[in-house]
Enzyme design. Sequence first.
Site, PDB file in Angstrom:
ATOM      1  CE1 TYR A 132      -1.266 -24.709   6.428  1.00 19.89           C
ATOM      2  CE2 TYR A 132      -2.006 -22.976   4.919  1.00 19.89           C
ATOM      3  CZ  TYR A 132      -1.548 -24.266   5.135  1.00 19.89           C
ATOM      4  OH  TYR A 132      -1.365 -25.106   4.073  1.00 19.89           O
ATOM      5  CG  HIS A 192      -5.199   0.142  -3.955  1.00 17.61           C
ATOM      6  ND1 HIS A 192      -5.761  -0.962  -4.540  1.00 17.61           N
ATOM      7  CD2 HIS A 192      -5.274  -0.062  -2.613  1.00 17.61           C
ATOM      8  CE1 HIS A 192      -6.175  -1.793  -3.595  1.00 17.61           C
ATOM      9  NE2 HIS A 192      -5.884  -1.287  -2.421  1.00 17.61           N
ATOM     10  CE  LYS A 217      -8.119  -0.907   4.303  1.00 21.41           C
ATOM     11  NZ  LYS A 217      -8.613  -1.292   2.956  1.00 21.41           N
ATOM     12  NE  ARG A 275      -2.710  -3.343  -1.840  1.00 18.22           N
ATOM     13  CZ  ARG A 275      -2.204  -4.112  -0.895  1.00 18.22           C
ATOM     14  NH1 ARG A 275      -0.897  -4.133  -0.700  1.00 18.22           N
ATOM     15  NH2 ARG A 275      -2.986  -4.863  -0.136  1.00 18.22           N
ATOM     16  CG  HIS A 311      -5.852  -8.650   0.669  1.00 20.18           C
ATOM     17  ND1 HIS A 311      -6.071  -9.166  -0.588  1.00 20.18           N
ATOM     18  CD2 HIS A 311      -5.648  -7.316   0.488  1.00 20.18           C
ATOM     19  CE1 HIS A 311      -6.013  -8.188  -1.482  1.00 20.18           C
ATOM     20  NE2 HIS A 311      -5.751  -7.063  -0.854  1.00 20.18           N
ATOM     21  NE  ARG A 369      -3.762  -2.183   2.463  1.00 17.24           N
ATOM     22  CZ  ARG A 369      -3.550  -3.379   3.024  1.00 17.24           C
ATOM     23  NH1 ARG A 369      -2.402  -3.607   3.648  1.00 17.24           N
ATOM     24  NH2 ARG A 369      -4.469  -4.326   2.973  1.00 17.24           N
TER      25      ARG A 369
END
Length: 410
Positions: A382, A345, A275, A348, A372, A248
């Site tokens: 994980y 952005h 974020k 991304r 995310h 970002r």
Amino acid sequence: MARIIKPLSPLQIKNAKPKEKPYKLFDGSGLYMEVTPIGSKLWRMKIRIDNRERLLSFGKYPDVSLEQARARRDEARKQKAAGIDPGEAKKRQKREKAEKAANTFEKIAREWHSNRLETWQPNTARDILQRLEKDIFPEIGNLPVSSITHKQLIDTLRKIESRGAHEIAKRLKANCARIFSYAIQHGLTDRNIANDLTEVLKPVRKGHFASITTEELPAFLKAMNQNDARLYMPTRIALRLMLLLFLRTSELIETPWSEINLETGEWVIPWNRMKRGKLAMNPDKTDHHVCMSKQALTLLRELHSLTGGSKWLFPNQRDPQKPMSNGAILMAIRRMGYQNQMTGHGFRALAMSTIKEKLHYRHEVVDRQLAHAQKNKVDSAYDRAMFLDERKKMMQDWADYLDELQASKI
């Protein structure tokens, strides 16, 4: 035996003239008109409550007609029969009316805003209040929250829409609904009129951040090289790092050198700079590992020779104590000729689609590199355990792919 009183007639009331002393015209059942020496005609009623005589005032004629005075007398008699003191009931109604008048929409909105401050980031809190002050308070702010009508709120929101600010109108409607809900919970109104407005505002089509496609990437790389001479060196490096790392914009330009180890090539962004780490409620406290290619590390070492004496990777040219602004990236993209076609952005979105399509990496691996939100803590753990090595390989493959693309197409 009680004296029978003949009810007053409109003509009697009209013809009543003032005298030297006040006198009374009786209508029956305790109701009478008092005519004062200055000519005022006042409705009064005598009533006995708890063996004490009380005097009720019903207003002044002709503001209060004969029929209205009788209706008020009858209501007082019903209240007495029900064990209610009409005088106290009137005082209570007067207090409630005054409270409603004092509880304006602006007053309640500011209370709601103050009550919610701890759940918002400072910028969010400031923006919400400024929007209310600009668009809502001037229209309905001075009205009692309980008296605002659907039409008044609709007219207010449509005025915002009329200047093309559809998204702002939608957000303000949502905040008005929260304010009315707050008022309901405090007993100040009994209806959330903002929630009723389901089909009033024009639908807002959700868009995406502008981004070039995979097919447009070769031309973008060419434009980037051709415009190098027009850009400040750190800005050139920032653009290339955006492409290589697809962070970002704020996560890149607000990076202090202390987060990066140029010897080992490790870069860990603390959770509170991410974020979801900035959420006031239930922030995600997962640090983000930025997997870097050799090309990205080389750029960072070159950048260090330019800005290594500063706290920031990208210090602001005007005020080195602050990082570069988001506008610097957008300005660089504009100079390349990609205004409204590409954004910070957009790097991304470009990386996500191209890496999956051309390099055939799984969505989960790219998604984790994009930082995310994960569904739960188990998923997050994980990802850290299983995806780190795969992400490192993916980022090197991505950098090599860009080099090959540039060498073959430009």
